[in-house]
Design a protein around this motif. Structure first.
Motif, PDB file in Angstrom:
ATOM      1  N   GLU A   1      87.719  55.681 -39.050  1.00 54.58           N
ATOM      2  CA  GLU A   1      86.674  56.293 -38.223  1.00 54.58           C
ATOM      3  C   GLU A   1      85.272  55.978 -38.737  1.00 54.58           C
ATOM      4  OE1 GLU A   1      87.488  60.424 -37.720  1.00 54.58           O
ATOM      5  OE2 GLU A   1      89.410  60.071 -36.712  1.00 54.58           O
ATOM      6  N   GLY A   2      85.089  54.731 -39.203  1.00 54.07           N
ATOM      7  CA  GLY A   2      83.773  54.272 -39.599  1.00 54.07           C
ATOM      8  C   GLY A   2      83.297  54.743 -40.951  1.00 54.07           C
ATOM      9  N   CYS A   3      84.184  55.333 -41.750  1.00 54.86           N
ATOM     10  CA  CYS A   3      83.817  55.850 -43.071  1.00 54.86           C
ATOM     11  C   CYS A   3      84.907  55.505 -44.078  1.00 54.86           C
ATOM     12  CB  CYS A   3      83.634  57.367 -43.045  1.00 54.86           C
ATOM     13  SG  CYS A   3      82.449  57.975 -41.822  1.00 54.86           S
ATOM     14  N   ILE A   4      84.566  55.565 -45.345  1.00 59.77           N
ATOM     15  CA  ILE A   4      85.585  55.453 -46.384  1.00 59.77           C
ATOM     16  C   ILE A   4      86.236  56.828 -46.501  1.00 59.77           C
ATOM     17  CG2 ILE A   4      86.036  55.036 -48.825  1.00 59.77           C
ATOM     18  CD1 ILE A   4      83.721  53.040 -48.763  1.00 59.77           C
ATOM     19  N   ALA A   5      87.452  56.916 -45.979  1.00 57.64           N
ATOM     20  CA  ALA A   5      88.127  58.206 -45.868  1.00 57.64           C
ATOM     21  C   ALA A   5      88.891  58.568 -47.124  1.00 57.64           C
ATOM     22  CB  ALA A   5      89.084  58.191 -44.675  1.00 57.64           C
ATOM     23  N   GLU A   6      89.239  57.569 -47.939  1.00 58.36           N
ATOM     24  CA  GLU A   6      90.084  57.840 -49.093  1.00 58.36           C
ATOM     25  C   GLU A   6      89.887  56.741 -50.133  1.00 58.36           C
ATOM     26  OE1 GLU A   6      94.753  59.336 -49.613  1.00 58.36           O
ATOM     27  OE2 GLU A   6      94.060  58.373 -47.743  1.00 58.36           O
ATOM     28  N   SER A   7      89.927  57.130 -51.397  1.00 59.01           N
ATOM     29  CA  SER A   7      89.811  56.184 -52.498  1.00 59.01           C
ATOM     30  C   SER A   7      90.889  56.483 -53.520  1.00 59.01           C
ATOM     31  CB  SER A   7      88.418  56.283 -53.145  1.00 59.01           C
ATOM     32  OG  SER A   7      88.330  55.434 -54.267  1.00 59.01           O
ATOM     33  N   GLY A   8      91.513  55.453 -54.034  1.00 55.04           N
ATOM     34  CA  GLY A   8      92.566  55.662 -55.023  1.00 55.04           C
ATOM     35  C   GLY A   8      92.893  54.365 -55.732  1.00 55.04           C
ATOM     36  N   GLY A   9      94.116  54.279 -56.221  1.00 53.09           N
ATOM     37  CA  GLY A   9      94.552  53.089 -56.932  1.00 53.09           C
ATOM     38  C   GLY A   9      95.758  52.472 -56.257  1.00 53.09           C
ATOM     39  N   LEU A  10      96.614  51.847 -57.056  1.00 50.56           N
ATOM     40  CA  LEU A  10      97.789  51.189 -56.500  1.00 50.56           C
ATOM     41  C   LEU A  10      98.707  52.164 -55.778  1.00 50.56           C
ATOM     42  CD1 LEU A  10      98.691  48.700 -59.377  1.00 50.56           C
ATOM     43  CD2 LEU A  10      97.684  48.170 -57.151  1.00 50.56           C
ATOM     44  N   ALA A  11      98.709  53.421 -56.208  1.00 53.09           N
ATOM     45  CA  ALA A  11      99.562  54.421 -55.558  1.00 53.09           C
ATOM     46  C   ALA A  11      99.146  54.632 -54.105  1.00 53.09           C
ATOM     47  CB  ALA A  11      99.518  55.741 -56.320  1.00 53.09           C
ATOM     48  N   LEU A  12      97.844  54.587 -53.837  1.00 44.62           N
ATOM     49  CA  LEU A  12      97.364  54.737 -52.462  1.00 44.62           C
ATOM     50  C   LEU A  12      97.820  53.553 -51.615  1.00 44.62           C
ATOM     51  CD1 LEU A  12      95.700  56.003 -50.201  1.00 44.62           C
ATOM     52  CD2 LEU A  12      93.649  54.940 -51.192  1.00 44.62           C
ATOM     53  N   ALA A  13      97.698  52.340 -52.154  1.00 38.61           N
ATOM     54  CA  ALA A  13      98.141  51.158 -51.420  1.00 38.61           C
ATOM     55  C   ALA A  13      99.637  51.219 -51.145  1.00 38.61           C
ATOM     56  CB  ALA A  13      97.796  49.897 -52.213  1.00 38.61           C
ATOM     57  N   ALA A  14     100.402  51.683 -52.132  1.00 38.50           N
ATOM     58  CA  ALA A  14     101.855  51.778 -51.965  1.00 38.50           C
ATOM     59  C   ALA A  14     102.214  52.820 -50.907  1.00 38.50           C
ATOM     60  CB  ALA A  14     102.504  52.126 -53.293  1.00 38.50           C
ATOM     61  N   ASP A  15     101.477  53.920 -50.879  1.00 36.20           N
ATOM     62  CA  ASP A  15     101.749  54.972 -49.893  1.00 36.20           C
ATOM     63  C   ASP A  15     101.458  54.479 -48.482  1.00 36.20           C
ATOM     64  OD1 ASP A  15     102.483  57.636 -49.169  1.00 36.20           O
ATOM     65  OD2 ASP A  15     100.360  58.096 -48.893  1.00 36.20           O
ATOM     66  N   ILE A  16     100.352  53.729 -48.331  1.00 33.38           N
ATOM     67  CA  ILE A  16     100.018  53.171 -47.017  1.00 33.38           C
ATOM     68  C   ILE A  16     101.069  52.151 -46.604  1.00 33.38           C
ATOM     69  CG2 ILE A  16      98.353  51.722 -45.780  1.00 33.38           C
ATOM     70  CD1 ILE A  16      96.139  53.095 -47.410  1.00 33.38           C
ATOM     71  N   ALA A  17     101.511  51.322 -47.559  1.00 36.21           N
ATOM     72  CA  ALA A  17     102.530  50.323 -47.243  1.00 36.21           C
ATOM     73  C   ALA A  17     103.838  50.980 -46.824  1.00 36.21           C
ATOM     74  CB  ALA A  17     102.761  49.421 -48.457  1.00 36.21           C
ATOM     75  N   ARG A  18     104.142  52.117 -47.426  1.00 34.53           N
ATOM     76  CA  ARG A  18     105.406  52.802 -47.137  1.00 34.53           C
ATOM     77  C   ARG A  18     105.346  53.571 -45.825  1.00 34.53           C
ATOM     78  NH1 ARG A  18     105.464  55.283 -51.396  1.00 34.53           N
ATOM     79  NH2 ARG A  18     104.765  57.348 -50.757  1.00 34.53           N
ATOM     80  N   ARG A  19     104.250  54.263 -45.578  1.00 31.30           N
ATOM     81  CA  ARG A  19     104.178  55.160 -44.421  1.00 31.30           C
ATOM     82  C   ARG A  19     103.247  54.678 -43.319  1.00 31.30           C
ATOM     83  NH1 ARG A  19     102.977  61.072 -45.652  1.00 31.30           N
ATOM     84  NH2 ARG A  19     101.601  60.412 -47.364  1.00 31.30           N
ATOM     85  N   GLY A  20     102.458  53.622 -43.619  1.00 28.54           N
ATOM     86  CA  GLY A  20     101.543  53.101 -42.613  1.00 28.54           C
ATOM     87  C   GLY A  20     100.361  54.028 -42.385  1.00 28.54           C
ATOM     88  N   PHE A  21      99.559  53.703 -41.417  1.00 28.38           N
ATOM     89  CA  PHE A  21      98.376  54.514 -41.140  1.00 28.38           C
ATOM     90  C   PHE A  21      98.707  55.724 -40.288  1.00 28.38           C
ATOM     91  CE2 PHE A  21      96.633  50.325 -42.181  1.00 28.38           C
ATOM     92  CZ  PHE A  21      95.845  50.706 -43.260  1.00 28.38           C
ATOM     93  N   ALA A  22      99.973  55.869 -39.896  1.00 31.55           N
ATOM     94  CA  ALA A  22     100.410  57.082 -39.222  1.00 31.55           C
ATOM     95  C   ALA A  22     100.299  58.279 -40.155  1.00 31.55           C
ATOM     96  CB  ALA A  22     101.841  56.932 -38.745  1.00 31.55           C
TER      97      ALA A  22
END
Length: 256
Positions: A227-248
């Motif tokens: 939504e035009g902003c940086i909504a979340e910041s993290g590390g490899l765990a954040l990338a892994a969570d997005i890869a697992r569950r997607g942007f849903a």
């Protein structure tokens, strides 16, 4: 620029494309030598950020500020931004019929060298360096003499972007899905080049959703744009969570 100032500093950057507000407020610091991975759903503004930083005329900065290497980035022409050390790759690199690849890159490199106070490279010295770099990237030497991206496959176009990155040696590179269409060897060459340039102080913003590549790059931070902003910041765990569950996962989190 002071010793402690970030190489790139964005404050509440807002960018419009036509009549659409794409980036609504992006605040971000990128120190020299840092590597940030930028993730986000389609249309979230990842490419818009890179094009706005590069000065593409279709991407209008509607507010906020951007400073690069101590300068007001938004006050510079696109050419001046490149000479100052900003490199932005294309998600879909275009063809430039009639312009030979080696001439295109040498012209760009000599413009950058002039801005650094360095002597220009003649065709002989440039070609020696370009051939060695192309070989290291797994890029056929013949591609240097062909028109820019003319008849290149998707992966070859991305390797050509890597060639430009390696030869221009920018201070900050924004890589927009540069791994898309690359084979395993190309991805390996990308990782090695990024590591080499980071060791020399270059910073990177890498747009990718390829989990294995993210792990190999070992970013300092993973950012999620929404939504035009940086909504979340993290590390490899954040990338892994997005890869697992997607942007849903965003909708699920909002409903919880």
């Amino acid at each position: 620029m002071s010793q402690d100032a970030p190489l790139l500093q964005l404050r509440e950057l807002r960018v419009d494309v036509a009549d659409r507000h794409v980036l609504k407020s992006v605040t971000l610091d990128v120190p020299a030598g840092a590597l940030l991975v930028l993730m986000g759903a389609n249309g979230s503004g990842k490419s818009t950020l890179g094009m706005a930083l590069a000065g593409h005329p279709r991407y209008r900065v509607a507010g906020g500020s951007a400073r690069f290497a101590g300068q007001d980035l938004l006050a510079l022409t696109p050419e001046a931004r490149a000479r100052a050390g900003l490199f932005v790759s294309f998600q879909a690199p275009p063809e430039i019929p009639g312009v030979k690849n080696n001439l295109f890159v040498r012209t760009a490199l000599n413009a950058v060298r002039e801005a650094r106070g360095e002597a220009p490279l003649d065709a002989f010295d440039f070609l020696a360096d370009a051939r060695a770099t192309a070989k290291r990237l797994g890029m056929p030497e013949a591609m240097l003499g062909r028109p820019v991206n003319d008849g290149f496959s998707g992966g070859e176009r991305k390797r050509n972007e890597l060639l430009q990155l390696a030869l221009l040696r920018p201070r900050l590179a924004v890589l927009d899905e540069v791994d898309s269409g690359m084979d395993v060897d190309g991805a390996r060459a990308l990782v090695e080049l990024v590591r080499e340039r980071r060791a020399q102080g270059a910073a990177f913003i890498v747009v990718t959703h390829y989990q294995q590549l993210i792990e190999q790059l070992q970013p300092d931070a993973v950012l999620r744009l929404a939504e035009g902003c940086i909504a979340e910041s993290g590390g490899l765990a954040l990338a892994a969570d997005i890869a697992r569950r997607g942007f849903a996962r965003e909708a699920a989190a909002q409903e919880a």
